[in-house]
Enzyme design. Structure first.
Site, PDB file in Angstrom:
ATOM      1  N   GLU A   5      21.966 -31.810  31.846  1.00 34.68           N
ATOM      2  CA  GLU A   5      23.369 -31.390  31.815  1.00 34.68           C
ATOM      3  C   GLU A   5      23.456 -29.882  32.070  1.00 34.68           C
ATOM      4  OE1 GLU A   5      25.839 -32.591  28.397  1.00 34.68           O
ATOM      5  OE2 GLU A   5      26.052 -30.451  27.986  1.00 34.68           O
ATOM      6  N   ILE A  52      20.665 -26.420  24.640  1.00 36.76           N
ATOM      7  CA  ILE A  52      20.634 -24.988  24.383  1.00 36.76           C
ATOM      8  C   ILE A  52      20.146 -24.749  22.968  1.00 36.76           C
ATOM      9  CG2 ILE A  52      23.035 -24.893  23.577  1.00 36.76           C
ATOM     10  CD1 ILE A  52      21.239 -22.187  25.684  1.00 36.76           C
TER      11      ILE A  52
END
Length: 446
Positions: A245, A221
């Site tokens: 993930e 992110i």
């Protein structure tokens, strides 16, 4: 079999459901976009009558009702597997705590736990005709939560996408104790708004040129991974795969640009595998009922064996800072908590074991403090209390806007020299002087 009758028998109000919770209980709140909502509000109403209730969860995207009161910490504690910005604020208020974990092991932590949940309550998608409640984009460890919790309360949210294609991504009504129909809140939004900076774009360019056709991608992110995703979407790359993930908006952009088909993946061909996802509504709409996506537990997606089985695996993650020994800190600023370990180390290790694989840790060369001081992210040694997320032996590529270096197999002076070469020019002399003091500087050239 028609499960309608069983559904109605187990359907109760949120206020009624939370009566299961008693003093001293461990209560699982779910994960990320599946965090309890109506049940959280109902539990908050019971604050005065409850003490030492220990809540578990992570990556919450909006404030929890149980912590609105100033004295919330006298009644509840928050135990997080991975911190969001809101959870960091809870730490500063004194009632939230991070559980340092290797995220890939989280399902096993539940299954081996000496202190199982007394109650698990979380949001799910509406029940399907086979009696299953899908976890939405939160498969992660939720099957293990359900297997090991004494009581299970599901909170149905009509807006939760049904994320299929994998395994351990739902719970059957026969294993559910109570059902609550919530207020159907919109899915939590994470990222997707801020435009990539010039530094983000410079780092992204250096990484994208390392990606071959047919590569399998993992993105973290943040601005830089998103910038990489945007650049990939505009590139000539083709036949890309996804094994990650966290599913983020960038993957949607790459897929819609026709770059992702998974045709060269050695496992899970043609499917995009992920453990959980958080982004914008665009992403949730794309995930819903999409047979190309594979919702799976984190013990699979983050397993080094799964990652390394995929050729040309490209892992891209962020760092807070890095020292001249090659130690990566992606979790704290000294003792101030920023983020959890997550799966970064698993992907660093797995990517390097992959045939043709590479892991990239990227960061801007500098940052500004609140009072406007410019500081280097490449430092002589990590600040006292800073967490080592990736050890110096495991760091592969490090990238800033000033370049990229491969630290594998280098001696201490070579690593030091390589890292200083991608530091901001204003800090290089200072870093060299500190390296000399630590006896890890060999050359005098810059």
């Amino acid at each position: 079999m028609d499960y309608t009758q069983e559904y109605q028998q187990k359907l109760v109000s949120a206020d009624e459901a939370v009566k299961l919770i008693k003093d001293g209980d461990w209560v699982d709140y779910g994960w990320c976009t599946g965090t309890a909502d109506a049940l959280d509000q109902a539990l908050a109403k019971r604050t005065d009558e409850l003490h030492d209730v220990k809540l578990r969860g992570g990556i919450i995207l909006k404030p929890l009702a149980v912590f609105e009161r100033e004295d919330a910490g006298e009644h509840f504690s928050w135990n997080s597997w991975h911190m969001s910005g809101l959870e960091r604020k809870y730490i500063s208020r004194g009632f939230a705590y991070y559980a340092p974990i290797r995220y890939s092991e989280l399902p096993r932590y539940y299954r081996d736990s000496a202190t199982p949940n007394d109650v698990a309550m979380f949001q799910v998608a509406p029940m399907d005709k086979h009696g299953f409640f899908n976890f939405g984009p939160n498969a992660s460890h939720m099957a293990a939560v359900c297997e090991t919790s004494k009581k299970i309360i599901v909170e149905v949210n009509q807006n939760m996408p049904r994320c299929l294609g994998g395994f351990e991504n739902s719970v059957h009504i026969s294993n559910v104790d109570l059902i609550v129909e919530g207020d159907n809140p919109a899915m939590g939004i994470m990222g997707g708004a801020a435009a990539a900076s010039e530094v983000d774009q410079a780092v992204a360019k250096l990484i994208v040129e390392e990606i071959p056709n047919g590569a399998c991608l993992q993105l973290g992110i943040g601005g830089m991974p998103n910038a990489v995703g945007s650049m990939i979407a505009e590139s000539d790359l083709k036949d890309l795969g996804v094994h990650t993930e966290m599913y983020v908006d960038a993957f949607v952009d790459i897929a819609k640009a026709g770059k992702i088909n998974g045709s060269r993946k050695s496992i899970d061909r043609y499917r995009q595998a992920y453990a959980f996802g958080a982004g914008t509504q665009k992403m949730y709409d794309y995930m819903d009922e999409n047979p190309e996506l594979m919702s799976a537990p984190v013990s699979y997606t983050n397993d080094i064996r799964s990652i390394s089985a995929l050729d040309n695996f490209i892992s891209i993650n962020n760092a807070v800072d890095i020292d001249l020994f090659g130690q990566i800190n992606a979790e704290s600023a000294g003792t101030k908590h920023i983020s959890g370990a997550g799966g970064q180390l698993d992907f660093v290790l797995g990517a390097y074991l992959s045939n043709g694989g590479k892991s990239f840790i990227c960061c801007s060369s500098t940052f500004k403090t609140k009072d406007g001081q410019l500081k280097s992210r490449i430092v002589p040694t990590l600040n006292p209390g800073s967490i080592v997320t990736d050890t110096r032996a495991n760091t592969h590529y490090v990238v800033t806007e000033y370049g990229k270096v491969n630290l594998k197999g280098l001696s201490s002076w070579q690593k030091c020299e390589a890292l200083i070469s991608i530091a901001h020019p204003d800090f290089r002399d200072e870093l060299i002087a500190e390296a000399e003091k630590m006896n890890i500087w060999r050359r005098s050239n810059k």
